[in-house]
Design a protein around this motif. Structure first.
Motif, PDB file in Angstrom:
ATOM      1  N   LYS A 243       0.826  -1.202   0.000  1.00 15.02           N
ATOM      2  CA  LYS A 243       0.000   0.000   0.000  1.00 15.02           C
ATOM      3  C   LYS A 243       0.863   1.256   0.000  1.00 15.02           C
ATOM      4  O   LYS A 243       0.593   2.215  -0.741  1.00 15.02           O
ATOM      5  N   GLU A 244       1.905   1.246   0.817  1.00 14.53           N
ATOM      6  CA  GLU A 244       2.777   2.415   0.902  1.00 14.53           C
ATOM      7  C   GLU A 244       3.605   2.600  -0.372  1.00 14.53           C
ATOM      8  O   GLU A 244       3.854   3.721  -0.802  1.00 14.53           O
ATOM      9  N   ILE A 245       4.061   1.517  -0.965  1.00  8.91           N
ATOM     10  CA  ILE A 245       4.864   1.608  -2.185  1.00  8.91           C
ATOM     11  C   ILE A 245       4.049   2.202  -3.333  1.00  8.91           C
ATOM     12  O   ILE A 245       4.540   3.030  -4.113  1.00  8.91           O
ATOM     13  N   TYR A 246       2.788   1.784  -3.435  1.00 12.07           N
ATOM     14  CA  TYR A 246       1.953   2.247  -4.535  1.00 12.07           C
ATOM     15  C   TYR A 246       1.258   3.578  -4.237  1.00 12.07           C
ATOM     16  O   TYR A 246       0.403   4.026  -4.998  1.00 12.07           O
ATOM     17  N   ALA A 247       1.660   4.230  -3.124  1.00  9.04           N
ATOM     18  CA  ALA A 247       1.020   5.490  -2.731  1.00  9.04           C
ATOM     19  C   ALA A 247       1.365   6.636  -3.679  1.00  9.04           C
ATOM     20  O   ALA A 247       0.561   7.551  -3.872  1.00  9.04           O
ATOM     21  N   ASN A 248       2.582   6.607  -4.287  1.00  4.17           N
ATOM     22  CA  ASN A 248       2.940   7.659  -5.243  1.00  4.17           C
ATOM     23  C   ASN A 248       3.960   7.114  -6.253  1.00  4.17           C
ATOM     24  O   ASN A 248       4.595   6.083  -6.005  1.00  4.17           O
ATOM     25  N   PRO A 249       4.140   7.793  -7.390  1.00  2.00           N
ATOM     26  CA  PRO A 249       5.014   7.282  -8.455  1.00  2.00           C
ATOM     27  C   PRO A 249       6.468   7.083  -8.040  1.00  2.00           C
ATOM     28  O   PRO A 249       7.118   6.138  -8.497  1.00  2.00           O
ATOM     29  N   ILE A 250       7.000   7.966  -7.201  1.00  2.00           N
ATOM     30  CA  ILE A 250       8.398   7.850  -6.788  1.00  2.00           C
ATOM     31  C   ILE A 250       8.614   6.573  -5.991  1.00  2.00           C
ATOM     32  O   ILE A 250       9.599   5.853  -6.176  1.00  2.00           O
ATOM     33  N   ARG A 251       7.692   6.295  -5.097  1.00  2.00           N
ATOM     34  CA  ARG A 251       7.794   5.054  -4.308  1.00  2.00           C
ATOM     35  C   ARG A 251       7.663   3.820  -5.206  1.00  2.00           C
ATOM     36  O   ARG A 251       8.294   2.803  -4.963  1.00  2.00           O
ATOM     37  N   LYS A 252       6.825   3.919  -6.234  1.00  2.00           N
ATOM     38  CA  LYS A 252       6.701   2.802  -7.168  1.00  2.00           C
ATOM     39  C   LYS A 252       8.031   2.500  -7.833  1.00  2.00           C
ATOM     40  O   LYS A 252       8.416   1.333  -7.995  1.00  2.00           O
ATOM     41  N   LEU A 253       8.748   3.553  -8.213  1.00  2.00           N
ATOM     42  CA  LEU A 253      10.051   3.380  -8.835  1.00  2.00           C
ATOM     43  C   LEU A 253      11.021   2.713  -7.871  1.00  2.00           C
ATOM     44  O   LEU A 253      11.760   1.786  -8.243  1.00  2.00           O
ATOM     45  N   GLY A 254      11.010   3.181  -6.623  1.00  2.00           N
ATOM     46  CA  GLY A 254      11.863   2.561  -5.605  1.00  2.00           C
ATOM     47  C   GLY A 254      11.497   1.111  -5.376  1.00  2.00           C
ATOM     48  O   GLY A 254      12.363   0.258  -5.183  1.00  2.00           O
ATOM     49  N   GLY A 255      10.190   0.826  -5.448  1.00  2.00           N
ATOM     50  CA  GLY A 255       9.734  -0.547  -5.280  1.00  2.00           C
ATOM     51  C   GLY A 255      10.237  -1.454  -6.383  1.00  2.00           C
ATOM     52  O   GLY A 255      10.599  -2.604  -6.142  1.00  2.00           O
ATOM     53  N   LEU A 256      10.292  -0.936  -7.613  1.00  2.00           N
ATOM     54  CA  LEU A 256      10.818  -1.721  -8.737  1.00  2.00           C
ATOM     55  C   LEU A 256      12.290  -2.045  -8.528  1.00  2.00           C
ATOM     56  O   LEU A 256      12.749  -3.147  -8.822  1.00  2.00           O
ATOM     57  N   LEU A 257      13.038  -1.081  -8.001  1.00  2.00           N
ATOM     58  CA  LEU A 257      14.458  -1.291  -7.758  1.00  2.00           C
ATOM     59  C   LEU A 257      14.691  -2.336  -6.661  1.00  2.00           C
ATOM     60  O   LEU A 257      15.705  -3.032  -6.657  1.00  2.00           O
ATOM     61  N   LEU A 258      13.742  -2.412  -5.750  1.00  2.76           N
ATOM     62  CA  LEU A 258      13.873  -3.346  -4.622  1.00  2.76           C
ATOM     63  C   LEU A 258      13.083  -4.635  -4.833  1.00  2.76           C
ATOM     64  O   LEU A 258      12.938  -5.432  -3.902  1.00  2.76           O
TER      65      LEU A 258
END
Length: 340
Positions: A243-258
């Protein structure tokens, strides 16, 4: 025939196991022959090392274990346990009604020599490796000696299956001091100090995942609560992170890296990686799988069953229980004084 996705997931898991197995293990698929054959045909598995043993009945997941076993003499779990009792099989694996699995194996296989009660054990990840937990629900009310037997059996699992030379065994309580806990844990503490294991004393709930102990012992009531809380907490944390990762586009990008790290974490928390939990202490290997088991979980449960048989876990449990009993008898004989 047991489990939410039976027989398809069960048969597919068995097929995956046989296709990867290099030890020559054979499987007996117990249940409705026509349904099993249909799944085997779908998977193109006719040449694998298995036989089918027909069982005409199935104990449903919500059915009373005792009533089901009495009413359905030809249920798949009853027949499977009977095959182990007769020596036609070395182990039974089931994703069916847990109560029925426990009761069928207790009634048909009975207990290992010297063991008062069998226990449900599981292996969970911790910060440093893995922890063996038992009992997880086979015995809601226990005597101190039964906790001692759980500790001895858990010690064998950690030594033989996890490969630990001197497993650290802890007793779950509300404090580290010997005086903490209830009458059951305080008495069990005294008895465990005499056991032929590396007993490190009381451990607390926080130690289950800290890696402080390799084996954590508790009664089945507490153990089942610990297990269910652990399962729900892992699911909750995964949901919160997503939920937190998909909260905004920047976090989504970080989620992809991780994403690789998240997959590794997911594997450690995935019950399918561990397969099933042994009912330890019965006279024959029994592995209980989650009702939602997928083919991967069944495959790994069969691997666990083979490991228990290969390492002769039952014989080692009998030996360590005898060793403990001999220590207690020797100490008792020394304490006897005769006045003339």
């Amino acid at each position: 025939m047991g489990g939410d996705f039976a027989p398809a997931a069960i048969v597919e898991g068995a097929v995956q196991f046989l296709r990867e197995d290099k030890t020559g293990t054979s499987l007996i698929l117990v249940g409705d022959r026509s349904k099993i054959e249909k799944e085997l045909d779908r998977l193109g598995a006719a040449s694998l090392n298995f036989t089918i043993h027909h069982a005409s009945e199935t104990i449903e997941m919500g059915e009373s274990p005792l009533f089901g076993l009495r009413k359905k003499k030809d249920s798949s779990i009853s027949v499977a346990a009977q095959l182990v009792k007769e020596g036609s099989s070395n182990a039974v694996v089931s994703a069916g009604n847990t109560g029925a699995v426990v009761m069928a194996t207790k009634l048909k296989l009975r207990f290992l020599e010297g063991v008062e009660r069998p226990a449900i054990a599981t292996i969970l990840p911790n910060r440093k490796g893995k922890t063996v937990l038992l009992d997880l629900g086979a015995n809601t009310d226990c005597r101190p000696m039964q906790l001692v037997h759980f500790a001895l059996m858990g010690n064998i699992i950690a030594r033989d299956i996890l490969g630990l030379e001197s497993p650290r065994v802890g007793l779950l309580s509300i404090g580290e001091e010997e005086s903490k806990g209830n009458d059951l844990t305080r008495e069990a503490f005294k008895m465990l100090e005499k056991a032929p294991i590396n007993f490190i004393g009381n451990v607390e709930g926080r130690d289950v995942y800290s890696g402080t102990a390799d084996v954590v012992v508790m009664d089945g009531f507490v153990g089942n609560v610990v297990l269910k809380v652990s399962e729900s907490l892992s699911t909750f944390l995964v949901d919160i992170i997503k939920k937190e990762i998909y909260a905004n586009p920047i976090r989504k990008l970080g989620g992809l890296l991780l994403s690789g790290a998240f997959r590794a974490i997911g594997r450690k928390a995935d019950y399918a990686e561990y397969g099933g939990t042994p009912l330890i202490g019965v006279n024959g290997t029994c592995i209980i799988c989650h009702g939602r088991s997928n083919p991967k979980a069944i495959k790994n449960a069969l691997r666990v069953a083979r490991e228990f048989v290969d390492h002769n876990v039952d014989r080692h449990i009998i030996n360590i229980v005898k060793q403990y009993n001999n220590v207690i008898l020797a100490q008792a004989s020394k304490s006897v004084q005769v006045s003339v």
